[in-house]
Design a protein around this motif. Structure first.
Motif, PDB file in Angstrom:
ATOM      1  N   VAL A  54      -4.672  21.609   2.574  1.00  0.00           N
ATOM      2  CA  VAL A  54      -3.315  22.022   2.219  1.00  0.00           C
ATOM      3  C   VAL A  54      -2.785  20.908   1.320  1.00  0.00           C
ATOM      4  CG1 VAL A  54      -1.019  22.632   3.075  1.00  0.00           C
ATOM      5  CG2 VAL A  54      -3.058  23.221   4.420  1.00  0.00           C
ATOM      6  N   PRO A  55      -2.802  21.124  -0.006  1.00  0.00           N
ATOM      7  CA  PRO A  55      -2.450  20.056  -0.946  1.00  0.00           C
ATOM      8  C   PRO A  55      -1.092  19.408  -0.693  1.00  0.00           C
ATOM      9  CG  PRO A  55      -3.302  21.957  -2.116  1.00  0.00           C
ATOM     10  CD  PRO A  55      -3.144  22.362  -0.688  1.00  0.00           C
ATOM     11  N   SER A  56      -0.197  20.096  -0.008  1.00  0.00           N
ATOM     12  CA  SER A  56       1.133  19.527   0.242  1.00  0.00           C
ATOM     13  C   SER A  56       1.171  18.609   1.471  1.00  0.00           C
ATOM     14  CB  SER A  56       2.154  20.649   0.408  1.00  0.00           C
ATOM     15  OG  SER A  56       1.806  21.470   1.508  1.00  0.00           O
ATOM     16  N   GLN A  57       0.079  18.555   2.242  1.00  0.00           N
ATOM     17  CA  GLN A  57       0.049  17.664   3.402  1.00  0.00           C
ATOM     18  C   GLN A  57       0.004  16.214   2.928  1.00  0.00           C
ATOM     19  OE1 GLN A  57      -3.340  19.094   5.589  1.00  0.00           O
ATOM     20  NE2 GLN A  57      -2.063  20.419   6.873  1.00  0.00           N
ATOM     21  N   ARG A  58       0.537  15.340   3.743  1.00  0.00           N
ATOM     22  CA  ARG A  58       0.726  13.956   3.306  1.00  0.00           C
ATOM     23  C   ARG A  58      -0.565  13.209   2.964  1.00  0.00           C
ATOM     24  NH1 ARG A  58       1.857   9.576   7.646  1.00  0.00           N
ATOM     25  NH2 ARG A  58      -0.004   9.851   8.903  1.00  0.00           N
ATOM     26  N   GLY A  59      -1.657  13.472   3.648  1.00  0.00           N
ATOM     27  CA  GLY A  59      -2.912  12.787   3.328  1.00  0.00           C
ATOM     28  C   GLY A  59      -3.420  13.157   1.947  1.00  0.00           C
ATOM     29  N   TRP A  60      -3.376  14.442   1.633  1.00  0.00           N
ATOM     30  CA  TRP A  60      -3.817  14.889   0.311  1.00  0.00           C
ATOM     31  C   TRP A  60      -2.852  14.394  -0.762  1.00  0.00           C
ATOM     32  CZ3 TRP A  60      -8.605  16.298   0.125  1.00  0.00           C
ATOM     33  CH2 TRP A  60      -9.201  16.899   1.240  1.00  0.00           C
ATOM     34  N   GLN A  61      -1.553  14.417  -0.444  1.00  0.00           N
ATOM     35  CA  GLN A  61      -0.547  13.912  -1.383  1.00  0.00           C
ATOM     36  C   GLN A  61      -0.765  12.426  -1.642  1.00  0.00           C
ATOM     37  OE1 GLN A  61       2.217  15.379  -3.040  1.00  0.00           O
ATOM     38  NE2 GLN A  61       1.088  17.239  -2.564  1.00  0.00           N
ATOM     39  N   TYR A  62      -1.076  11.686  -0.588  1.00  0.00           N
ATOM     40  CA  TYR A  62      -1.326  10.253  -0.718  1.00  0.00           C
ATOM     41  C   TYR A  62      -2.506  10.001  -1.660  1.00  0.00           C
ATOM     42  CZ  TYR A  62      -2.801   5.547   0.419  1.00  0.00           C
ATOM     43  OH  TYR A  62      -3.184   4.242   0.329  1.00  0.00           O
ATOM     44  N   LEU A  63      -3.603  10.709  -1.439  1.00  0.00           N
ATOM     45  CA  LEU A  63      -4.763  10.529  -2.316  1.00  0.00           C
ATOM     46  C   LEU A  63      -4.418  10.848  -3.761  1.00  0.00           C
ATOM     47  CD1 LEU A  63      -7.727  12.049  -0.273  1.00  0.00           C
ATOM     48  CD2 LEU A  63      -7.405   9.660  -0.915  1.00  0.00           C
ATOM     49  N   ASP A  64      -3.761  11.968  -3.972  1.00  0.00           N
ATOM     50  CA  ASP A  64      -3.408  12.360  -5.334  1.00  0.00           C
ATOM     51  C   ASP A  64      -2.493  11.339  -5.993  1.00  0.00           C
ATOM     52  OD1 ASP A  64      -4.967  14.617  -5.154  1.00  0.00           O
ATOM     53  OD2 ASP A  64      -3.291  15.979  -4.763  1.00  0.00           O
ATOM     54  N   SER A  65      -1.493  10.866  -5.272  1.00  0.00           N
ATOM     55  CA  SER A  65      -0.551   9.920  -5.878  1.00  0.00           C
ATOM     56  C   SER A  65      -1.227   8.596  -6.197  1.00  0.00           C
ATOM     57  CB  SER A  65       0.653   9.700  -4.969  1.00  0.00           C
ATOM     58  OG  SER A  65       0.288   8.994  -3.810  1.00  0.00           O
ATOM     59  N   GLN A  66      -2.087   8.130  -5.335  1.00  0.00           N
ATOM     60  CA  GLN A  66      -2.772   6.859  -5.576  1.00  0.00           C
ATOM     61  C   GLN A  66      -3.695   6.938  -6.788  1.00  0.00           C
ATOM     62  OE1 GLN A  66      -2.281   3.878  -3.883  1.00  0.00           O
ATOM     63  NE2 GLN A  66      -0.560   5.046  -3.087  1.00  0.00           N
ATOM     64  N   LEU A  67      -4.362   8.063  -6.934  1.00  0.00           N
ATOM     65  CA  LEU A  67      -5.321   8.196  -8.028  1.00  0.00           C
ATOM     66  C   LEU A  67      -4.661   8.539  -9.347  1.00  0.00           C
ATOM     67  CD1 LEU A  67      -8.003   9.957  -5.892  1.00  0.00           C
ATOM     68  CD2 LEU A  67      -8.195   7.683  -6.892  1.00  0.00           C
ATOM     69  N   VAL A  68      -3.600   9.304  -9.308  1.00  0.00           N
ATOM     70  CA  VAL A  68      -2.901   9.664 -10.540  1.00  0.00           C
ATOM     71  C   VAL A  68      -2.134   8.473 -11.080  1.00  0.00           C
ATOM     72  CG1 VAL A  68      -1.038  11.090 -11.486  1.00  0.00           C
ATOM     73  CG2 VAL A  68      -2.776  12.121 -10.027  1.00  0.00           C
ATOM     74  N   ASP A  69      -1.472   7.724 -10.196  1.00  0.00           N
ATOM     75  CA  ASP A  69      -0.705   6.556 -10.626  1.00  0.00           C
ATOM     76  C   ASP A  69      -1.605   5.418 -11.092  1.00  0.00           C
ATOM     77  OD1 ASP A  69       1.519   7.959  -9.884  1.00  0.00           O
ATOM     78  OD2 ASP A  69       1.812   6.877  -7.998  1.00  0.00           O
ATOM     79  N   GLY A  70      -2.854   5.427 -10.640  1.00  0.00           N
ATOM     80  CA  GLY A  70      -3.783   4.363 -11.002  1.00  0.00           C
ATOM     81  C   GLY A  70      -3.520   3.072 -10.258  1.00  0.00           C
TER      82      GLY A  70
END
Length: 169
Positions: A54-70
């Motif tokens: 579920v992309p909106s769950q915090r674990g997936w959001q955390y991964l996405d934000s860390q990788l997108v922000d660099g």
């Protein structure tokens, strides 16, 4: 490197399998094909999207934000005492690889099979067949029915020792 699509293959702990999935198709997937993780090609092959993605769950959001922000990942997120069951799948190795490829704009599909501890040779062969089917090397009806002579690694032949002496039965 000029690649347009990545396929990640992973096993998942059978203890985390939803009860409704105990019978039927064993292959599950997630994909960057759609925002919700679905993929028409996988659906057409009869596979189910991994419900726990579920992309909106915090674990997936955390991964996405860390990788997108660099930015450097804050490891304390995974060490928190308030981690829940929904944080289990985003904490697995495939999730970081999936999110990294996604952040780079690659089309990524993860294929999964829930496995128990022990001899998982049949599960590995099922996943190999699934990849073979996914990349279009065999028809959609032949998965599991092909008698492909896969080159079984020699190390697999002795993982659980020699077969039992059948004369004792």
């Amino acid at each position: 490197m000029g690649k347009k699509e990545v396929v990640i293959v992973s096993s998942l702990d059978s203890g985390k399998m939803p009860r409704c999935d105990m019978i039927g198709q064993q292959i599950h997937y997630i994909s960057t094909g759609n925002v919700d993780g679905t993929d028409e090609r996988c659906e057409n092959l009869g596979w189910k999207k991994l419900e726990q993605y579920v992309p909106s769950q915090r674990g997936w959001q955390y991964l996405d934000s860390q990788l997108v922000d660099g930015s450097v990942q804050d490891e304390s997120f995974w060490a928190e005492d308030d981690l829940t069951d929904e944080d289990y799948f985003p904490s697995l190795p495939f999730a970081s690889l999936f999110s990294s490829c996604k952040a780079k704009g690659l089309k990524v599909t993860c294929l999964f099979c829930f496995c128990s501890e022990g001899d998982n040779m049949q599960d590995a062969l099922l996943l190999a067949e699934a990849v073979y089917k996914f990349i279009g090397k065999c028809s959609s009806t032949s998965l599991g029915n092909r008698n492909t002579d896969w080159a079984i690694p020699l190390s697999w032949k002795t993982v659980y020792g020699p077969p039992p002496d059948m004369s004792m039965f």
